[in-house]
Design an enzyme around this catalytic site. Structure first.
Site, PDB file in Angstrom:
ATOM      1  N   CYS A 132       0.838  -1.201   0.000  1.00 32.89           N
ATOM      2  CA  CYS A 132       0.000   0.000   0.000  1.00 32.89           C
ATOM      3  C   CYS A 132       0.872   1.249   0.000  1.00 32.89           C
ATOM      4  O   CYS A 132       1.379   1.652   1.051  1.00 32.89           O
ATOM      5  CB  CYS A 132      -0.918  -0.021   1.222  1.00 32.89           C
ATOM      6  SG  CYS A 132      -1.845   1.512   1.397  1.00 32.89           S
ATOM      7  N   CYS A 135      -0.269   4.148   2.150  1.00 34.91           N
ATOM      8  CA  CYS A 135       0.056   4.031   3.571  1.00 34.91           C
ATOM      9  C   CYS A 135       1.554   4.223   3.806  1.00 34.91           C
ATOM     10  O   CYS A 135       1.944   4.866   4.775  1.00 34.91           O
ATOM     11  CB  CYS A 135      -0.322   2.643   4.096  1.00 34.91           C
ATOM     12  SG  CYS A 135      -1.874   2.002   3.489  1.00 34.91           S
ATOM     13  N   ASP A 136       2.394   3.648   2.959  1.00 29.52           N
ATOM     14  CA  ASP A 136       3.804   3.495   3.315  1.00 29.52           C
ATOM     15  C   ASP A 136       4.808   4.269   2.466  1.00 29.52           C
ATOM     16  O   ASP A 136       5.958   4.433   2.893  1.00 29.52           O
ATOM     17  CB  ASP A 136       4.161   2.004   3.306  1.00 29.52           C
ATOM     18  CG  ASP A 136       3.316   1.236   4.315  1.00 29.52           C
ATOM     19  OD1 ASP A 136       3.060   1.792   5.402  1.00 29.52           O
ATOM     20  OD2 ASP A 136       2.892   0.111   4.019  1.00 29.52           O
TER      21      ASP A 136
END
Ligand code: NAP
Length: 308
Positions: A132, A135-136
């Protein structure tokens, strides 16, 4: 005994819950461990009607959840570990050890990110290997990353990442992207993104603590080479979350739950919605539509059995 249990709290399950709750069915939603589904892992959704400026995926989910709650939906955290037929028109689910019986069930368990199947992928999981970017990728500000895949997800992840990292290298096993034309144009026109064609990731290499390189193989001539990178983002599709229903419901060869055009599985009173069933469209709006269909069908079904 529950009237209706909805398994999954992504956009399909939550839409089913809104409809079922407004029909006074007081549904119980079992939220699952990846609560909120794939929309929790995305940024702006630009193709869901009514949002001309786009809407953030997690915001959609939190609003849909509040909407479902407002009409009397109940939520239970946890994963369904077992699903079985308990008797005529009765289904049993085991959720983190607790047994729950229901007259009707809507399965909206979605799909999870596909992995390459490398040992090194596990070794560096969340230490350079991710699924993701939303997200990261911000953890890799100013660094160089690799995105694996050639579909819309790979393009979306690359475009998002390019805003925060130094460079993105897409590694794709073919000589053309599968993504929609508009996404291809955005990716190919972005100076921070380059594509390595006809190549697969053979190994993810690191110093024991973090990823430092990937070994890629040219699928045409079989040659291998190493490419320095600080992270690898996998965007190679998804696997339907249907393992717990195997042997009880009919699954196709890829694990998608088979249902008819009215979301009915082979078991009376058991319906499906969203990505655990749909391998063709896989959109938020189609998942929500299926959630609506499944809830309306469950309502009709429950009315029918209460008249028997
Ligand atoms: P996808 O369309 O199935 O693409 C998966 C990509 O990964 C393909 O390019 C595939 O290569 C590659 N791949 C699969 N297994 C691989 C492996 N083991 N090793 C290397 N490469 C592998 O999946 P997706 O991109 O996640 O998209 C899923 C659906 O969601 C699509 O319908 C897509 O349009 C939609 N989506 C839409 C948006 C948007 O509209 N904003 C964003 C994301 C996703 P091949 O091309 O060779 O098969």
């Amino acid at each position: 005994m529950e009237k209706l249990v909805i398994i999954g709290a992504g956009i399909a399950g939550l839409t089913a819950a809104i409809y079922a709750a407004r029909a006074n069915l007081s549904p119980l939603v079992i939220s699952g461990k990846e609560e909120g589904g794939q929309l929790m892992l995305t940024t702006a959704v630009e193709n869901y009607p009514c949002f001309p400026e786009g809407v953030m995926g997690p915001e959609m989910i939190s609003k849909a959840r509040a909407q479902a709650k407002r009409f009397g939906t109940r939520f239970k955290d946890g994963n369904v570990e077992q699903f079985s037929v308990k008797g005529k028109n009765i289904y049993e689910m085991v959720v983190d050890g607790e047994k729950i019986e229901a007259k009707s069930v809507i399965i909206a368990t979605g799909a999870s990110a596909r992995l390459l199947g490398l040992e090194s992928e596990k070794k560096y999981w969340n230490r350079g290997v991710h699924t993701c970017a939303t997200c990261d990728a911000p953890f890799y500000g100013g660094k160089d990353i690799v995105v694996v895949g050639g579909g819309d997800s790979a393009c979306e992840e690359s475009l998002f990442s390019a805003k925060v990292v130094n460079s993105v290298t897409i590694i794709h096993r073919r000589d053309q992207l599968r993504a929609s034309k508009i996404m291809q144009e955005r990716v190919l026109g972005n100076s921070k993104i380059k594509v390595v064609w006809n190549s697969s990731v053979e190994e993810i290499l690191g110093d024991g603590k973090k990823v430092t390189e990937v070994r890629i193989k040219d699928v045409n001539d079989g040659s291998s080479r190493e490419l320095k990178t600080d992270a690898v983002f996998l965007a190679i599709g998804h696997i339907p979350n249907s393992a717990v229903f195997k042997g009880v419901l009919e699954l196709d060869e890829n694990g998608y739950i088979i249902a008819d055009g009215r979301m009915r599985t082979k078991l009376p009173g058991v319906f499906v919605a969203g990505d655990v069933h749909d391998k063709v469209y896989r959109q938020a709006v189609t998942a929500a539509g299926m959630g609506c269909q499944a809830a309306l069908e469950a309502e009709r079904y429950l009315e029918g059995i209460s008249r028997q």
